[in-house]
Design a protein around this motif. Sequence first.
Motif, mmCIF file in Angstrom:
data_model
loop_
_atom_site.group_PDB
_atom_site.id
_atom_site.type_symbol
_atom_site.label_atom_id
_atom_site.label_comp_id
_atom_site.label_asym_id
_atom_site.label_seq_id
_atom_site.Cartn_x
_atom_site.Cartn_y
_atom_site.Cartn_z
ATOM 1 N N GLY A 1 -17.703 18.155 52.014
ATOM 2 C CA GLY A 1 -17.483 19.278 52.911
ATOM 3 C C GLY A 1 -17.712 18.916 54.369
ATOM 4 O O GLY A 1 -16.943 19.333 55.246
ATOM 5 N N VAL A 2 -18.745 18.120 54.632
ATOM 6 C CA VAL A 2 -19.016 17.713 56.012
ATOM 7 C C VAL A 2 -17.890 16.816 56.535
ATOM 8 O O VAL A 2 -17.427 16.974 57.675
ATOM 9 N N VAL A 3 -17.430 15.885 55.698
ATOM 10 C CA VAL A 3 -16.338 15.002 56.110
ATOM 11 C C VAL A 3 -15.059 15.804 56.328
ATOM 12 O O VAL A 3 -14.317 15.585 57.301
ATOM 13 N N ALA A 4 -14.790 16.755 55.445
ATOM 14 C CA ALA A 4 -13.593 17.588 55.600
ATOM 15 C C ALA A 4 -13.661 18.414 56.880
ATOM 16 O O ALA A 4 -12.652 18.573 57.587
ATOM 17 N N LEU A 5 -14.838 18.941 57.197
ATOM 18 C CA LEU A 5 -14.996 19.718 58.428
ATOM 19 C C LEU A 5 -14.618 18.881 59.644
ATOM 20 O O LEU A 5 -13.904 19.353 60.540
ATOM 21 N N ASP A 6 -15.073 17.632 59.665
ATOM 22 C CA ASP A 6 -14.779 16.758 60.795
ATOM 23 C C ASP A 6 -13.311 16.345 60.825
ATOM 24 O O ASP A 6 -12.667 16.393 61.883
ATOM 25 N N PHE A 7 -12.765 15.963 59.687
ATOM 26 C CA PHE A 7 -11.399 15.438 59.673
ATOM 27 C C PHE A 7 -10.349 16.529 59.860
ATOM 28 O O PHE A 7 -9.410 16.366 60.637
ATOM 29 N N PHE A 8 -10.491 17.643 59.176
ATOM 30 C CA PHE A 8 -9.500 18.717 59.333
ATOM 31 C C PHE A 8 -9.608 19.351 60.715
ATOM 32 O O PHE A 8 -8.587 19.625 61.360
ATOM 33 N N GLY A 9 -10.829 19.589 61.164
ATOM 34 C CA GLY A 9 -10.972 20.118 62.513
ATOM 35 C C GLY A 9 -10.514 19.135 63.563
ATOM 36 O O GLY A 9 -9.847 19.500 64.536
ATOM 37 N N HIS B 1 -15.536 5.986 62.731
ATOM 38 C CA HIS B 1 -15.232 6.861 61.597
ATOM 39 C C HIS B 1 -15.501 6.119 60.277
ATOM 40 O O HIS B 1 -14.581 5.624 59.608
ATOM 41 N N VAL B 2 -16.762 6.047 59.947
ATOM 42 C CA VAL B 2 -17.214 5.350 58.738
ATOM 43 C C VAL B 2 -17.399 6.331 57.577
ATOM 44 O O VAL B 2 -18.056 6.003 56.579
ATOM 45 N N GLN B 3 -16.826 7.506 57.670
ATOM 46 C CA GLN B 3 -16.990 8.517 56.629
ATOM 47 C C GLN B 3 -16.552 8.044 55.241
ATOM 48 O O GLN B 3 -17.146 8.465 54.241
ATOM 49 N N PRO B 4 -15.498 7.193 55.122
ATOM 50 C CA PRO B 4 -15.165 6.718 53.773
ATOM 51 C C PRO B 4 -16.332 6.036 53.065
ATOM 52 O O PRO B 4 -16.482 6.161 51.837
ATOM 53 N N PHE B 5 -17.181 5.338 53.798
ATOM 54 C CA PHE B 5 -18.327 4.680 53.175
ATOM 55 C C PHE B 5 -19.382 5.692 52.731
ATOM 56 O O PHE B 5 -20.056 5.494 51.720
ATOM 57 N N ALA B 6 -19.536 6.771 53.499
ATOM 58 C CA ALA B 6 -20.450 7.834 53.064
ATOM 59 C C ALA B 6 -19.948 8.479 51.774
ATOM 60 O O ALA B 6 -20.737 8.791 50.871
ATOM 61 N N LEU B 7 -18.640 8.658 51.674
ATOM 62 C CA LEU B 7 -18.075 9.221 50.451
ATOM 63 C C LEU B 7 -18.250 8.261 49.279
ATOM 64 O O LEU B 7 -18.534 8.689 48.155
ATOM 65 N N ALA B 8 -18.095 6.961 49.521
ATOM 66 C CA ALA B 8 -18.294 5.984 48.453
ATOM 67 C C ALA B 8 -19.733 6.000 47.951
ATOM 68 O O ALA B 8 -20.005 5.708 46.778
#
Length: 227
Positions: free
Chosen positions: A82-90, A121-128
């Motif tokens: 949800g946090v990653v989506a908030l950043d990417f979609f916004g 933008h290292v969010q993919p690693f947080a998701l992993a």
Amino acid sequence: MNHTRPPASGPAAARGPRTGPPAPRTGPLAHTLRGLATVLVGPDPSPGETAATLVSAAAGTALAVGACLAAGLPAAATAVTGVVALDFFGGAAATSTAAAKRRYHAPGRTLRHHLGFVALHVQPFALALFVPGFDWWTATALYLLALGSAAAVGLAPLPLRPPVAFCATATGSAAALLLLPVPDPLSWLAPVMLVKLLLGHMLPGAARGAAERGAHGTEEGRPGGEA
């Protein structure tokens, strides 16, 4: 018969004629909201730019979290998604605004600054780290895809940056969807990430293009150019 009034005298005349209504006063709440909009979007965003950013962030987050809940992902994975989506979609909406262009494409900003923004933008690693089924090598591939594509856009001549950005976004999204093993609740990740970073952040927008044309001239203004 025309009746004319004698000219005004005294303090009222010294102040001069009133040119318009007094400027409205802004309270602490309005000042706080304007500061928040500046942080989220860019310097002095319009109400429409702010609204589009907030709607995109809210709708995208709702979709991503809903997909996580439907798939039965753990609470931590759902929260991080949800946090990653908030950043990417916004961000996909915010980075396309004129306010964001004033921030990220101001005079003195170079390719190094733009690629630095993408590299953060290292969010993919947080998701992993939190989402089951989202592998580290998938996160690495997506991260390098975004960074390499951003470099290709930034190194292209200014008139070619939009088609290069659209090409990289379209083909990169298709490659990620077809080749990378991404869990269904994260199927939006690659397209939205590339839209934010390539179509939004890396493109300078109309203001920069107009400045470049003004500095170097246009085909219409050159001898032998189009009429």
